[in-house]
Design a protein around this motif. Structure first.
Motif, mmCIF file in Angstrom:
data_model
loop_
_atom_site.group_PDB
_atom_site.id
_atom_site.type_symbol
_atom_site.label_atom_id
_atom_site.label_comp_id
_atom_site.label_asym_id
_atom_site.label_seq_id
_atom_site.Cartn_x
_atom_site.Cartn_y
_atom_site.Cartn_z
ATOM 1 N N ARG A 820 24.895 50.594 92.221
ATOM 2 C CA ARG A 820 26.052 49.582 92.272
ATOM 3 C C ARG A 820 27.193 50.518 91.859
ATOM 4 O O ARG A 820 27.260 51.012 90.852
ATOM 5 N N GLU A 822 31.886 51.355 91.866
ATOM 6 C CA GLU A 822 33.103 50.446 91.731
ATOM 7 C C GLU A 822 33.515 50.104 93.117
ATOM 8 O O GLU A 822 33.097 50.519 94.116
ATOM 9 N N ASN A 823 34.297 49.155 93.322
ATOM 10 C CA ASN A 823 34.910 48.485 94.800
ATOM 11 C C ASN A 823 34.000 48.148 95.421
ATOM 12 O O ASN A 823 33.834 48.419 96.832
ATOM 13 N N ASN A 824 32.727 47.332 95.169
ATOM 14 C CA ASN A 824 31.813 46.902 95.917
ATOM 15 C C ASN A 824 30.930 47.847 96.552
ATOM 16 O O ASN A 824 30.539 47.624 97.763
ATOM 17 N N GLN A 825 30.932 49.141 96.276
ATOM 18 C CA GLN A 825 30.138 50.113 96.934
ATOM 19 C C GLN A 825 28.936 50.102 96.509
ATOM 20 O O GLN A 825 28.601 49.913 95.215
ATOM 21 N N LYS A 887 30.182 49.346 101.859
ATOM 22 C CA LYS A 887 30.755 48.291 101.168
ATOM 23 C C LYS A 887 29.728 46.925 101.078
ATOM 24 O O LYS A 887 29.573 46.639 102.151
ATOM 25 N N VAL A 888 29.667 46.410 99.858
ATOM 26 C CA VAL A 888 28.765 45.139 100.041
ATOM 27 C C VAL A 888 29.806 44.181 100.694
ATOM 28 O O VAL A 888 30.862 44.131 100.190
ATOM 29 N N GLU A 890 31.673 40.900 100.848
ATOM 30 C CA GLU A 890 32.284 40.210 99.859
ATOM 31 C C GLU A 890 31.639 38.904 99.368
ATOM 32 O O GLU A 890 31.593 38.524 98.225
ATOM 33 N N ASP A 892 28.512 38.427 99.380
ATOM 34 C CA ASP A 892 27.324 38.659 98.672
ATOM 35 C C ASP A 892 27.559 39.125 97.245
ATOM 36 O O ASP A 892 27.064 38.781 96.303
ATOM 37 N N GLN A 893 28.726 39.695 97.234
ATOM 38 C CA GLN A 893 29.441 40.249 95.742
ATOM 39 C C GLN A 893 30.016 39.035 94.923
ATOM 40 O O GLN A 893 29.427 39.169 94.035
ATOM 41 N N GLU A 894 30.467 38.219 95.497
ATOM 42 C CA GLU A 894 30.681 36.933 95.063
ATOM 43 C C GLU A 894 29.635 36.295 94.289
ATOM 44 O O GLU A 894 29.797 35.754 93.064
ATOM 45 N N HIS A 896 26.814 37.539 93.665
ATOM 46 C CA HIS A 896 26.095 38.475 92.686
ATOM 47 C C HIS A 896 26.965 38.052 91.457
ATOM 48 O O HIS A 896 26.218 37.846 90.056
#
Length: 903
Positions: A820, A822-825, A887-888, A890, A892-894, A896
């Motif tokens: 993982r 920064e910036n959802n990468q 980029k993951v 958004e 999915d990132q939220e 997580h």
């Protein structure tokens, strides 16, 4: 450039002593280009290393097969060495040069009539003197030797010496098999140990598993009463002639300095009795007796041998509150301690072995039960003396020193780690130090319990090849090490010990003479234990592509299913007989070892699973009629299971975690019941405070089922729990191996019952499969087994920021890592070996954001296909190393982020 390397014959490097009619060859390809696929190969065999005389040549054979290749229309000769080399062509047109030369050598290749030697034994064997006998034979050589091989086996354990040098690096030979039906022999090249003039060939014999203590009833001589040696030394001279030195009445025998040696009890050694091989200090050499014993059961070595794998230095010398001096090895290990000491003749020292110190810091051995694990050594006096045992091993971290001088130094002691010499294949590491320690503990549990057979524990008076433990751990074990030869040998013993009715004993090799009530009576079979007959060969097939082993074990698989089918009145339910159930389940009743999950439920679920795997095996092997039969049988079992254990509204009638896990793992439900069971499993875990309550049966499948059914982050939650019960609880308590009980050491420092409390018991280490297969995402394909198709489907979850894993497969290295940024990468790195295809699942990816080494996917020629699957992207590609950056999503990132906060 295309190259061929890593040549193997029957999984082994340059093996000697093969007895099969058609040895199989395997190799790996390397290429500096991606998408490398073999189009043809050529194999040459020669009787000389220079290949001046070609014995057999495949010619250029158009085939992409590079593992388990049989040599068509060729039969080997006994006691003959064959050199081989391989070259290959790939689809793109590259041609390799010839590989480096490798060889394999055949053994005696015959049943009992291939042996000309006699079984020899000591005339005093069986008397009150329990010392290990030593045998010797003197012979002269006066001609130049081309080669010399020893073919040897024993009833008991043997250790060979030739001209005062130990022969080979193997220990606990000939190994533990179902001695009444199978006995291995080994082959050693001793050409370099011979000398002109007089030569002295000698051997020690130990009781070992054959006639030493076995089981918890203090039984001895379970397999036989007489230890004996069978040996042939075959010498070839440069003039073409041969000479054979055979075990026969020409040999002599005497007692030895090894006064007692026993797997459980340890070893007693009196160095004052040491002498060279030409004389014995306390008595004259005596003529040997010839033992009338069959040779028809003898087979060549199948497993890899037990060897000294590594050495550990103690990290501390402690003085306990009770005043004992104790070495801390820093690791719960299996093997023995090599030590050096200087002192007066006749002085005796002792080493006692334990896994833990109790809560007060004192030496704790109650959990060893009847196994004393004691080494006694009597000094000969004078110079510095160094000693290590011969025919025993201990499971321990702590060593109590008795009788040693006050000025003991840590460097006087070395922990010698012994186990079957399996190639290490898997590595896993991640951003969590606790999870890394858990992986370490799983690996060391395998090291400690894969000593010739897959034992349950390595320290107490048990150390048996429990079938249930083996099948629960077989896939994890096969990620960590190359277990194919190991399980090949053990499964042949399992089939040998299988009852006439198809039943499977609780442990293999079986202790047939044990007739006491309870577990000693193995005339019945238990679900999930006997299913090792099906689960283990199928798993080895999937992990190594070994169709031959699957075919070899197929009859045993069928007989096991037939055994279950014949139980009780309903042929589609297994609701009779004794079963271990969900052994050590945390939802058990007080004073019970068996979890709350209904035992008939467990038995019928595994019945269905074994039938489904036997059906798959029938399809692989081309047995169409069998496949149709097992397909129908499976349908009937599933229907009976649903009628018996699932309500009309789709609710499972057994309200335990294990019951829900098994129904989902074995696909025993219709869609309505499946959805309800998935939801209910989540509730059951939540009701337990997000902890597991499963035992031996449910735990191996718990996290995989959670990950497969939409509860993947809950699986991560279970992984990261640090309080009891959890995998990391043991880690936080200082464990260096996996425990038998979730609370072997309780939170208040007290201990589980000493009756059954091993601190090196690998069953719960089956979580290792989930780490490799789900967290790192490395998986094989049952339709293209052995990782011919490599699936990499990493599943990140809350609590980890990065994971790196690799696996050395039959085709070459597979690697998977994710990070993982920064910036959802998200970065995902993969390696796919030559001559295979990979399918990669990028979690939480949008296809338009994915770059491979900076290029959009549609510009990468080695990518065969790209598909969008929900919130993931699936990529099919050729061999090579790849870096995907994207980029993951958004959403999915939220999710997580919320789950990390909740954890």
């Amino acid at each position: 450039m295309l190259t061929v390397s890593h040549l193997r014959c029957e999984y082994k490097i340059n093996p000697i002593g093969l007895d099969m009619k058609s040895p199989r060859l395997s190799w790996k390809l390397q290429s500096d280009r991606r998408n490398c696929v073999q189009s043809a190969y050529q194999i040459q065999l020669s009787l000389t290393e220079s290949f001046e005389l070609i014995e057999w040549d495949s010619g250029k054979k158009n085939s992409d097969q590079s593992i388990h290749v049989e040599l068509d229309h060729w039969l080997p000769n006994a006691r003959t060495r064959y050199y081989y080399r391989i070259r290959a062509w790939e689809v793109a047109g590259d041609e390799s040069s010839w590989s480096d030369t490798a060889f394999f050598e055949m053994g005696l290749m015959g049943s009992g009539n291939a042996w000309k030697a006699d079984w020899i034994k000591a005339p005093f064997d069986g008397e009150t003197d329990v010392s290990c006998p030593r045998f010797h034979r003197l012979f002269d050589l006066h001609k130049s030797v081309t080669s010399a091989k020893i073919y040897v086996t024993a009833l008991g354990l043997y250790e060979l010496h030739l001209n005062d040098r130990r022969v080979g690096q193997d220990y606990f030979t000939p190994g533990w098999t179902s001695y009444g039906k199978r006995l291995q022999y080994q082959v050693y090249d001793v050409t370099d140990l011979l000398q002109n003039g007089e030569n002295i060939l000698g051997a020690y014999l130990g009781d070992g598993w054959y006639r030493g203590h076995l089981g918890w009833n203090k039984e001895q001589k379970i397999f036989g009463t007489d230890s004996a040696l069978l040996l042939e030394l075959h010498i070839r001279y440069t003039d073409g002639s041969e000479e054979h030195i055979l075990s026969n009445p020409d040999w002599k025998v005497a007692t030895s300095a090894i006064r007692m040696s026993d797997i459980y009890m340890g070893e007693t050694y009196d160095a004052r009795m040491e002498s060279n091989w030409t004389n014995a200090p306390t008595e004259n050499w005596s003529p040997v007796d010839v033992l009338d014993y069959t040779k028809d059961i003898i087979v060549a070595q199948e497993n890899v041998p037990v060897t000294q794998i590594e050495h550990l230095q103690p990290i501390a010398l402690l003085t306990t509150p009770q005043g004992d001096r104790v070495l801390d090895m820093g690791q719960n290990m299996v093997g023995w301690v090599r030590f050096s000491i200087q002192g007066e003749a006749g002085h005796t020292v002792e080493l006692r072995h334990a896994e833990i110190l109790d809560h007060e810091g004192n030496f704790y051995i109650e959990n060893l039960r009847g196994a004393t694990q004691c080494i006694r050594y009597t000094l000969k006096g004078g110079e510095l003396e160094t000693y290590e045992p011969h025919f025993t091993f201990q499971g321990f971290r702590y060593v109590k020193l008795i009788g040693f001088p006050d000025d003991v130094h840590l460097n006087d002691f070395t922990g010698v780690v012994l186990h079957s010499d399996m190639e290490r294949t898997g590595n896993f590491t991640c951003s969590s130090p606790l999870v890394n320690q858990l992986h370490h503990n799983i690996l060391w549990g395998q090291k400690g319990n894969f000593l010739d057979v897959p034992t349950d524990c390595p320290q107490r008076d048990e150390r048996l090849g429990w079938t249930g433990d083996a099948q629960m751990f077989v896939r994890t074990a096969s990620y960590l090490m190359n277990t194919a030869p190991f399980f090949t040998k053990w499964l042949r013993d399992l089939e040998a010990d299988q009852g006439e009715d198809g039943g499977i004993p609780f442990f293999v090799p079986d202790l047939r003479s044990s007739t006491s009530e309870g577990w000693g009576n193995t005339n019945h079979s238990s679900a999930a234990w006997g299913d090792a007959a099906v689960i283990c060969p199928w798993t080895i097939y999937e992990m190594y592509g070994d169709v031959r082993l699957l075919a070899e074990q197929y009859d045993s698989m069928k007989r096991w299913v037939s055994y279950i089918h014949a139980q009780g009145d309903n042929p589609y339910l297994w609701n009779t007989g004794f079963h271990f159930g969900d052994w050590l389940g945390l939802d058990s009743k007080p004073d019970s070892y068996i979890g709350a999950t209904d035992k008939d439920y467990v038995a019928t679920a595994f019945y269905a699973y074994s039938v489904s795997l036997t059906h798959k095996a029938a399809e692989v092997l081309g047995h169409a009629d069998d496949a149709a039969y097992y397909d129908k049988l499976h349908d009937n079992i599933v229907a009976a299971f649903q009628d018996e254990f699932v309500t009309p509204s789709g609710k499972i009638a057994v309200p335990t975690q294990t019951a829900h896990v098994l129904a989902l793992q074995f696909d025993l439900l219709d869609s309505k019941a499946r959805n309800r069971t998935i939801d209910q499993l989540g509730k059951l875990v939540a009701d337990a405070g997000n902890h597991l309550t499963t035992g031996f049966v449910g735990t191996p499948y718990l996290n995989p089922v959670l990950s497969d059914t939409g509860h993947h982050n809950l699986a991560y939650t279970l992984l990261f729990q640090e309080d009891y019960p959890s995998w990391l609880y043991q880690v936080t308590q200082g464990a260096t191996t996996v425990w038998e009980h979730w609370d072997g050491i309780r939170e208040d420092g007290s201990l589980w019952s000493a009756d059954m409390n091993s601190f090196n018991h690998y069953a719960y280490g089956a979580i290792g499969e989930w780490l490799y297969r789900y967290v790192a995402g490395i998986n094989t394909d049952e339709h293209q087994p052995g990782f011919r198709i490599v699936h990499i489907e990493p599943k990140p979850g809350p609590g980890l920021e990065w994971v790196e894993a690799n696996l050395e497969t039959m085709y070459g290295p597979v690697a998977s890592s994710w990070y993982r940024r920064e910036n959802n990468q998200m970065d995902v790195r993969v390696t796919i070996p030559a001559n295979t295809t990979g399918t990669i699942l990028l979690p939480g990816a949008e296809v338009q954001t994915v770059l491979e080494n900076g290029k959009p996917l549609d510009q990468v020629s080695d990518i065969h296909d790209v598909q969008t699957q929900g919130s993931d992207v699936r990529i099919v590609l050729g061999s090579g190393s790849y870096l995907f950056i994207y980029k993951v999503l958004e959403a999915d990132q939220e999710v997580h982020a919320q789950q990390v906060e909740s954890v």
